[in-house]
Design a protein around this motif. Structure first.
Motif, short mmCIF file in Angstrom:
data_model
loop_
_atom_site.label_atom_id
_atom_site.label_comp_id
_atom_site.label_asym_id
_atom_site.label_seq_id
_atom_site.Cartn_x
_atom_site.Cartn_y
_atom_site.Cartn_z
N GLU A 1 0.83 -1.21 0.00
CA GLU A 1 0.00 0.00 0.00
C GLU A 1 0.87 1.26 0.00
N VAL A 2 1.96 1.24 0.79
CA VAL A 2 2.88 2.38 0.80
C VAL A 2 3.48 2.59 -0.58
N LEU A 3 3.90 1.50 -1.23
CA LEU A 3 4.51 1.63 -2.55
C LEU A 3 3.50 2.10 -3.58
N ALA A 4 2.27 1.66 -3.46
CA ALA A 4 1.24 2.10 -4.40
C ALA A 4 1.04 3.61 -4.30
N GLN A 5 0.96 4.12 -3.08
CA GLN A 5 0.80 5.56 -2.89
C GLN A 5 2.04 6.33 -3.33
N ALA A 6 3.19 5.65 -3.30
CA ALA A 6 4.43 6.30 -3.72
C ALA A 6 4.61 6.31 -5.22
N GLY A 7 3.75 5.61 -5.96
CA GLY A 7 3.80 5.63 -7.40
C GLY A 7 4.37 4.40 -8.06
N ALA A 8 4.56 3.31 -7.31
CA ALA A 8 5.10 2.08 -7.90
C ALA A 8 4.09 1.48 -8.87
N GLY A 9 4.57 1.00 -10.02
CA GLY A 9 3.68 0.40 -11.01
C GLY A 9 3.17 -0.97 -10.60
N ASP A 10 4.00 -1.75 -9.92
CA ASP A 10 3.63 -3.11 -9.49
C ASP A 10 4.03 -3.27 -8.03
N PRO A 11 3.25 -2.71 -7.10
CA PRO A 11 3.64 -2.75 -5.68
C PRO A 11 3.86 -4.16 -5.16
N GLY A 12 2.94 -5.08 -5.49
CA GLY A 12 3.09 -6.45 -5.01
C GLY A 12 4.35 -7.11 -5.53
N GLY A 13 4.65 -6.89 -6.80
CA GLY A 13 5.85 -7.46 -7.38
C GLY A 13 7.12 -6.91 -6.75
N GLU A 14 7.11 -5.62 -6.41
CA GLU A 14 8.28 -5.02 -5.77
C GLU A 14 8.50 -5.62 -4.37
N VAL A 15 7.40 -5.87 -3.65
CA VAL A 15 7.52 -6.49 -2.33
C VAL A 15 8.06 -7.91 -2.46
N ARG A 16 7.56 -8.65 -3.43
CA ARG A 16 8.05 -10.02 -3.61
C ARG A 16 9.52 -10.03 -4.01
N ALA A 17 9.91 -9.09 -4.85
CA ALA A 17 11.32 -9.03 -5.25
C ALA A 17 12.21 -8.73 -4.06
N ALA A 18 11.76 -7.86 -3.16
CA ALA A 18 12.56 -7.53 -1.98
C ALA A 18 12.70 -8.73 -1.06
N LEU A 19 11.61 -9.45 -0.83
CA LEU A 19 11.67 -10.59 0.09
C LEU A 19 12.44 -11.76 -0.51
N ALA A 20 12.43 -11.86 -1.83
CA ALA A 20 13.14 -12.97 -2.48
C ALA A 20 14.62 -12.71 -2.66
N SER A 21 15.05 -11.47 -2.40
CA SER A 21 16.45 -11.13 -2.64
C SER A 21 17.39 -11.82 -1.66
N GLY A 22 16.87 -12.29 -0.53
CA GLY A 22 17.73 -12.94 0.46
C GLY A 22 18.46 -11.96 1.34
N ALA A 23 18.27 -10.65 1.12
CA ALA A 23 18.97 -9.65 1.94
C ALA A 23 18.41 -9.65 3.35
N GLU A 24 19.29 -9.43 4.29
CA GLU A 24 18.90 -9.38 5.69
C GLU A 24 19.34 -8.05 6.28
N PRO A 25 18.67 -7.58 7.35
CA PRO A 25 19.16 -6.38 8.01
C PRO A 25 20.61 -6.54 8.38
N GLY A 26 21.43 -5.55 8.07
CA GLY A 26 22.86 -5.71 8.25
C GLY A 26 23.48 -4.63 9.07
N ALA A 27 23.14 -4.46 10.29
CA ALA A 27 23.64 -3.34 11.04
C ALA A 27 25.02 -3.51 11.54
N ALA A 28 25.18 -3.92 12.77
CA ALA A 28 26.48 -3.87 13.40
C ALA A 28 27.38 -4.94 12.85
N ALA A 29 27.59 -4.85 11.54
CA ALA A 29 28.37 -5.86 10.85
C ALA A 29 29.80 -5.45 10.77
N GLY A 30 30.64 -6.40 10.35
CA GLY A 30 32.06 -6.15 10.26
C GLY A 30 32.43 -5.46 8.98
#
Length: 658
Positions: free
Chosen positions: A136-165
């Motif tokens: 919903e946030v992405l849709a209001q921000a102007g994304a053409g395919d909000p659901g697809g963008e969310v799926r792409a983000a979750l499928a990327s395998g990226a994890e929060p990376g804070a206090a990393a080396g």
């Protein structure tokens, strides 16, 4: 009157949310902004994106929208590239960057995603939103395919990376098959910043900040009219413009670091390099170099690394070297924030080479190329390099040949003649290497750090035609009775690493040394081939750019015969810290002539499924079944991780959808 009150209420709601959640919104903007921005500019633009979202978010709230969603949507809209002003905010005299190094690691890991997918990653993984709310946030921000963008983000395998080396590829860094990851609550945000003065000498002139800004703009426009003396003439440069502009280009104001500063600092990178070379006091040479950088005269050859900036310096840069590496060639090297600039004079010709150095460290800030000529290159080594040698990557059993390091920190490397005529993407001629296993010899530099930095630390640097050499690392497979689980890239100096790099060294032919800072060879799986054909190694070679993006090549190497290239992908997070979950698949033909569908996954893969023209399911990290007869279309391969997430096999587009 009532409408006015509604409008004011919407603004007040938006303002309260921005004030209360400012660090989180700032983090959202920082990670959504383009990956090629330097940390200082990214931070300032993130602040602007959050602060300028107030009125638009207030209007959305007044019209009945959810205020937190409205604020987030407007921040994403601005950070993703819409409604962005032409100029960044200005902060004169300071460089700023987030305290959390892990935040910039996260930014590099997300570089392969679209702006909206980066936003979805932050909203879901950092801010804890569910998929529907994030969409919903992405849709209001102007994304053409909000659901697809969310799926792409979750499928990327990226994890929060804070206090990393340290960064990927560095000693102690975290790479493919990384270890435990921090909880979301431990991640810092860009509201906590480091600052560093950039112009202490300049500020002694008590020049107004506005005057300094005008000077930078004049420089970018060509300094109105700058005339530069010839390389061999006496007068330095005739400057035009404001006094602050002249101060920036004054050789007397160059930053010079003490000779032993590198041994007493927690930041071991180019900022710790002292000024070296016999001509560091040659004011006319330094003035010509600065003047050429500010306004290159006609005929100057200018080479700029991908996504680097060719803008003139906005403050006095740091001097790293000035001298004559070879007779008839004068070279000056500067450091300007996240850039290294090399100025060369030879036979009346001038050239400028500009490279990025974002987050350089003890390995990626270990050397700068001064000259190349046929089969010879001369480099300036970091002050913490104690020994140097050259080895042939194609001959792993042959020891490195020691190289003498000159008193000015320079070292000369001679390459085999097969390498001498090879064209490389630098303004110099020659160098580069032709490869191994049919590619020819592959010379690389092997250097060791001083014990004052770290004990027994040697690493490999490959010349790929850029101003800076490329750091080579290796990540071994997790299998084996005596092999510990792979946690991070290691230095490629051990017997196993050298043996594997000898087999895969031809992959370096595709590496653009102007853009790439490190290449890691990750053996992510070892599997049994059908028909008792032996064990095959699945590897991913990742070339990580200074921007954080990466290009990967997946290979299957059987015990005999040629290796098979399974997939290639560009601008991807795969095989790095934020793309550590991997599935690869290919059709392999056994010696009997029968075709088999093979697949293998990284350490967290628990199950592999084949659908479409082939239906098969197997537990574990590998699959080997007869392939469907031609002309059946390729099967679709997916893997389920231990966490329950589903990934797809890497393909030429990078793969990775839920």
């Amino acid at each position: 009157m009532g409408q006015r009150q509604g409008s004011g209420a919407g603004l007040r709601q938006a303002e309260a949310i921005i004030v209360e959640r400012y660090p989180q919104l700032l983090r959202l903007a920082y990670l959504v902004l383009p990956p090629d921005l330097d940390r200082h500019t990214r931070l300032l633009r993130a602040h602007r994106a959050v602060q300028h979202s107030l009125r638009a978010a207030g209007r959305r709230a007044r019209q009945g929208g959810d205020p937190p969603t409205a604020v987030r949507a407007e921040v994403v809209r601005r950070a993703a590239g819409r409604r962005r002003g032409p100029f960044p905010p200005w902060v004169w005299g300071l460089r700023m960057w987030p305290t959390s190094e892990g935040l910039d690691e996260a930014a590099r890991g997300l570089a392969g995603l679209s702006p909206y997918a980066r936003a979805a990653h932050v909203l879901c993984r950092y801010d804890g939103l569910d998929e529907a709310t994030a969409a919903e946030v992405l849709a209001q921000a102007g994304a053409g395919d909000p659901g697809g963008e969310v799926r792409a983000a979750l499928a990327s395998g990226a994890e929060p990376g804070a206090a990393a080396g340290p960064e990927e590829g560095a000693p102690g860094g975290t790479g493919a098959d990384a270890g435990p990851r921090p909880d979301r609550e431990t991640i810092l945000h860009p509201a906590d910043v480091h600052t560093r003065p950039t112009d202490l000498l300049l500020r002694r002139t008590r020049t107004r900040a506005a005057w300094g800004i005008a000077a930078v703009l004049l420089l970018a426009a060509g300094l109105t009219r700058a005339t530069v003396a010839g390389p061999d003439s006496g007068p330095p440069v005739a400057y035009a413009g404001a006094p602050a502009a002249r101060a920036v280009l004054d050789p007397a104001r160059l930053v010079r670091v003490p000779a032993q500063a590198w041994a007493d600092t927690g930041r071991v990178d180019f900022t710790a390099w002292p000024a070296r070379g016999p001509r560091t006091g040659d004011r006319p040479l330094l003035a010509r170099a600065l003047g050429t950088w500010a306004a290159p005269p006609s005929g100057t050859a200018v080479t700029v690394a991908p996504s680097a900036s060719a803008e003139p310096p906005g403050h006095p840069p740091q001097l790293l070297f000035a001298g004559d590496p070879r007779p008839g060639i004068a070279v000056v090297v500067f450091l300007d924030a996240d850039r290294v600039v090399r100025y060369t004079e030879q036979g009346g010709r001038r050239s400028l080479d500009i490279a990025r150095t974002d987050d350089a460290n003890v390995t990626t800030a270990a050397a700068v190329t001064l000259t190349r000529d046929g089969g010879t290159a001369r480099r300036l080594l970091a002050p913490w390099i104690a020994t140097a040698g050259v080895r042939d990557l194609a001959a792993p059993a042959t020891a490195a040949r020691p190289l003498p390091i000159g008193p000015d920190g320079t070292v000369t490397t001679e390459f085999p003649r097969e390498d001498a005529g090879r064209q490389v993407p630098d303004s110099d001629a020659g160098g580069g290497g032709a490869g191994s296993g049919g590619c020819g010899p592959r010379p690389v530099l092997e250097v060791a750090s001083s014990p004052r930095i770290v004990e027994k630390h040697a690493f490999l640097l490959a010349d790929r035609g850029g101003l800076l050499p490329v750091h080579l690392t290796y990540t071994p497979p997790a299998e084996g009775a005596d092999a510990p689980p792979a946690r991070q890239p290691r230095e490629a100096t051990g017997p196993a690493a050298l043996a594997r790099w000898a087999q895969e060294a031809c992959a370096l032919d595709a590496v653009d040394g102007r853009a790439v800072r490190a290449v890691n060879l990750w053996d992510f799986a070892v599997t049994e081939l059908p028909e008792t054909s032996g064990r095959a190694v699945w590897s991913c070679t990742r070339a990580t750019h200074w921007t954080g993006q990466g290009d990967v090549r997946i290979r299957l190497r059987p015990p005999t015969g040629d290796a098979l290239t399974v997939a290639r992908a560009g601008s991807t997070a795969a095989c790095g810290r934020f793309g550590q979950h991997l599935l690869a698949a290919t059709v392999w033909r056994a010696p009997s002539g029968r075709a088999y569908q093979l697949a293998a996954g990284s350490r967290e893969v628990a199950e592999i499924n084949a659908t479409g023209s082939l239906h098969s399911r197997t537990t574990g990290r590998s699959l080997a079944v007869p392939a469907p007869p031609a002309p059946a279309p390729p099967a679709a391969l997916t893997a389920t991780l231990r966490s329950g997430a589903v990934i797809t096999a890497l393909d030429s587009r990078g793969g990775g959808r839920d």
